[in-house]
Design a protein around this motif. Structure first.
Motif, PDB file in Angstrom:
ATOM      1  N   ASN A  45       1.070  -1.264  -0.066  1.00 36.13           N
ATOM      2  CA  ASN A  45      -0.156   0.176   0.110  1.00 36.13           C
ATOM      3  C   ASN A  45       0.408   1.245  -0.257  1.00 36.13           C
ATOM      4  O   ASN A  45       1.504   1.529   1.144  1.00 36.13           O
ATOM      5  N   HIS A  46       0.734   2.283  -0.695  1.00 39.68           N
ATOM      6  CA  HIS A  46       1.860   2.667  -1.064  1.00 39.68           C
ATOM      7  C   HIS A  46       1.162   4.532  -0.638  1.00 39.68           C
ATOM      8  O   HIS A  46      -0.736   4.636  -1.053  1.00 39.68           O
ATOM      9  N   CYS A  47       1.129   4.649  -0.142  1.00 34.89           N
ATOM     10  CA  CYS A  47      -0.208   5.735   0.966  1.00 34.89           C
ATOM     11  C   CYS A  47       0.951   7.186   0.628  1.00 34.89           C
ATOM     12  O   CYS A  47       2.179   7.860   1.144  1.00 34.89           O
ATOM     13  N   THR A  48       0.194   7.847  -0.203  1.00 33.69           N
ATOM     14  CA  THR A  48       0.708   9.165  -0.555  1.00 33.69           C
ATOM     15  C   THR A  48      -0.602  10.202  -0.898  1.00 33.69           C
ATOM     16  O   THR A  48      -0.941   9.447  -0.870  1.00 33.69           O
ATOM     17  N   SER A  49      -0.062  11.572  -1.228  1.00 32.15           N
ATOM     18  CA  SER A  49      -1.333  12.283  -1.271  1.00 32.15           C
ATOM     19  C   SER A  49      -0.780  13.096  -2.322  1.00 32.15           C
ATOM     20  O   SER A  49      -1.774  14.180  -2.868  1.00 32.15           O
ATOM     21  N   ASP A  50       0.389  12.787  -2.954  1.00 32.06           N
ATOM     22  CA  ASP A  50       1.117  13.360  -4.030  1.00 32.06           C
ATOM     23  C   ASP A  50       0.322  13.241  -5.799  1.00 32.06           C
ATOM     24  O   ASP A  50       1.055  13.142  -6.647  1.00 32.06           O
ATOM     25  N   GLY A  51       0.143  11.742  -5.651  1.00 29.09           N
ATOM     26  CA  GLY A  51       0.126  10.853  -6.292  1.00 29.09           C
ATOM     27  C   GLY A  51       1.283   9.989  -7.419  1.00 29.09           C
ATOM     28  O   GLY A  51       1.292  10.217  -8.495  1.00 29.09           O
ATOM     29  N   SER A  52       2.676   9.839  -6.506  1.00 30.88           N
ATOM     30  CA  SER A  52       3.740   9.784  -6.959  1.00 30.88           C
ATOM     31  C   SER A  52       3.180   8.231  -7.215  1.00 30.88           C
ATOM     32  O   SER A  52       2.557   7.313  -6.767  1.00 30.88           O
ATOM     33  N   HIS A  53       4.218   6.958  -8.494  1.00 39.87           N
ATOM     34  CA  HIS A  53       4.519   5.819  -8.644  1.00 39.87           C
ATOM     35  C   HIS A  53       5.856   6.021  -7.368  1.00 39.87           C
ATOM     36  O   HIS A  53       6.974   7.073  -7.743  1.00 39.87           O
ATOM     37  N   VAL A  54       6.367   4.759  -6.924  1.00 39.76           N
ATOM     38  CA  VAL A  54       7.160   4.008  -6.984  1.00 39.76           C
ATOM     39  C   VAL A  54       7.758   2.654  -7.351  1.00 39.76           C
ATOM     40  O   VAL A  54       7.207   2.288  -6.989  1.00 39.76           O
ATOM     41  N   VAL A  55       9.027   2.628  -6.760  1.00 40.55           N
ATOM     42  CA  VAL A  55      10.082   1.616  -6.951  1.00 40.55           C
ATOM     43  C   VAL A  55       9.885   0.525  -5.877  1.00 40.55           C
ATOM     44  O   VAL A  55      10.441   1.454  -4.687  1.00 40.55           O
ATOM     45  N   ILE A  56       9.540  -1.066  -6.021  1.00 41.46           N
ATOM     46  CA  ILE A  56       9.699  -1.179  -4.731  1.00 41.46           C
ATOM     47  C   ILE A  56      10.029  -2.463  -4.596  1.00 41.46           C
ATOM     48  O   ILE A  56      10.153  -2.782  -6.301  1.00 41.46           O
ATOM     49  N   GLU A  57      11.065  -3.366  -3.739  1.00 40.30           N
ATOM     50  CA  GLU A  57      11.410  -4.452  -3.721  1.00 40.30           C
ATOM     51  C   GLU A  57      10.694  -5.665  -3.778  1.00 40.30           C
ATOM     52  O   GLU A  57      10.573  -5.365  -2.442  1.00 40.30           O
ATOM     53  N   VAL A  58      10.544  -6.587  -4.366  1.00 46.59           N
ATOM     54  CA  VAL A  58       9.663  -7.708  -3.865  1.00 46.59           C
ATOM     55  C   VAL A  58      10.658  -8.598  -3.635  1.00 46.59           C
ATOM     56  O   VAL A  58      11.554  -9.074  -4.502  1.00 46.59           O
ATOM     57  N   GLU A  59      10.649  -9.009  -2.498  1.00 46.55           N
ATOM     58  CA  GLU A  59      11.462 -10.827  -2.018  1.00 46.55           C
ATOM     59  C   GLU A  59      10.495 -12.201  -2.142  1.00 46.55           C
ATOM     60  O   GLU A  59       9.452 -11.684  -1.748  1.00 46.55           O
ATOM     61  N   VAL A  60      10.982 -12.539  -2.599  1.00 47.13           N
ATOM     62  CA  VAL A  60      10.596 -13.905  -3.372  1.00 47.13           C
ATOM     63  C   VAL A  60      12.214 -15.078  -3.015  1.00 47.13           C
ATOM     64  O   VAL A  60      12.384 -14.670  -2.667  1.00 47.13           O
ATOM     65  N   TRP A  61      11.351 -16.283  -2.896  1.00 49.33           N
ATOM     66  CA  TRP A  61      12.161 -17.471  -2.879  1.00 49.33           C
ATOM     67  C   TRP A  61      12.647 -17.238  -4.353  1.00 49.33           C
ATOM     68  O   TRP A  61      11.717 -17.173  -5.103  1.00 49.33           O
ATOM     69  N   GLY A  62      14.041 -17.217  -4.345  1.00 47.35           N
ATOM     70  CA  GLY A  62      14.516 -17.051  -5.928  1.00 47.35           C
ATOM     71  C   GLY A  62      14.997 -15.092  -5.696  1.00 47.35           C
ATOM     72  O   GLY A  62      15.124 -14.998  -4.624  1.00 47.35           O
ATOM     73  N   PRO A  63      15.470 -15.296  -7.117  1.00 46.42           N
ATOM     74  CA  PRO A  63      15.889 -13.740  -6.733  1.00 46.42           C
ATOM     75  C   PRO A  63      14.879 -12.702  -6.803  1.00 46.42           C
ATOM     76  O   PRO A  63      14.045 -12.340  -7.352  1.00 46.42           O
ATOM     77  N   ASN A  64      14.738 -11.618  -5.465  1.00 48.13           N
ATOM     78  CA  ASN A  64      13.720 -10.294  -5.556  1.00 48.13           C
ATOM     79  C   ASN A  64      13.706  -9.864  -7.337  1.00 48.13           C
ATOM     80  O   ASN A  64      14.857  -9.675  -8.185  1.00 48.13           O
ATOM     81  N   TYR A  65      12.514  -9.234  -7.585  1.00 47.30           N
ATOM     82  CA  TYR A  65      12.107  -8.507  -8.255  1.00 47.30           C
ATOM     83  C   TYR A  65      11.885  -7.546  -7.760  1.00 47.30           C
ATOM     84  O   TYR A  65      10.992  -6.622  -6.958  1.00 47.30           O
ATOM     85  N   GLU A  66      11.987  -5.710  -9.296  1.00 46.58           N
ATOM     86  CA  GLU A  66      10.946  -4.778  -9.336  1.00 46.58           C
ATOM     87  C   GLU A  66      10.063  -4.339  -8.621  1.00 46.58           C
ATOM     88  O   GLU A  66      10.070  -3.994 -10.250  1.00 46.58           O
ATOM     89  N   GLN A  67       9.222  -3.558  -8.763  1.00 48.15           N
ATOM     90  CA  GLN A  67       8.047  -3.140  -9.687  1.00 48.15           C
ATOM     91  C   GLN A  67       7.565  -1.703  -8.951  1.00 48.15           C
ATOM     92  O   GLN A  67       7.887  -0.874  -8.391  1.00 48.15           O
ATOM     93  N   CYS A  68       7.389  -1.376 -10.386  1.00 46.10           N
ATOM     94  CA  CYS A  68       6.461  -0.086 -10.087  1.00 46.10           C
ATOM     95  C   CYS A  68       4.663   0.129  -9.397  1.00 46.10           C
ATOM     96  O   CYS A  68       4.269  -0.717 -10.401  1.00 46.10           O
TER      97      CYS A  68
END
Length: 92
Positions: A45-68
């Motif tokens: 949950n990206h809590c923002t009031s400015d409408g921004s999009h952010v990059v998160i790193e998702v931790e999974v078994w195996g290589p992690n991945y990034e998601q906007c």
């Protein structure tokens, strides 16, 4: 008798007010900011009031991945497959 009626009314109003506060509190915590899981699903949950999009790193078994992710709740997948997610400090 009138004093007793006034006290009962006042206490009823206080209890009713407290009851409404307690009733709304669980709804506010239902979607906390950042990563969280329900019984079967993982969300960010990206809590923002400015409408921004952010990059998160998702931790999974195996290589992690990034998601906007944009403002609000984003479904990441099954809670059994997602170990966590965190903000990388970048926008997208």
């Amino acid at each position: 008798m009138t004093l007793r009626h006034s006290l009962v009314s006042a206490l009823s109003g206080i209890v009713l007010g407290l009851g409404l506060s307690v009733a709304t509190a669980p709804g506010a915590a239902a979607d906390p900011c950042g990563f969280y899981e329900t019984g079967s699903d993982a969300y960010y949950n990206h809590c923002t009031s400015d409408g921004s999009h952010v990059v998160i790193e998702v931790e999974v078994w195996g290589p992690n991945y990034e998601q906007c992710v944009g403002p609000g709740r984003t479904w990441l997948g099954s809670a059994s497959k997602i170990d966590g997610a965190f903000y990388t400090g970048r926008t997208c």
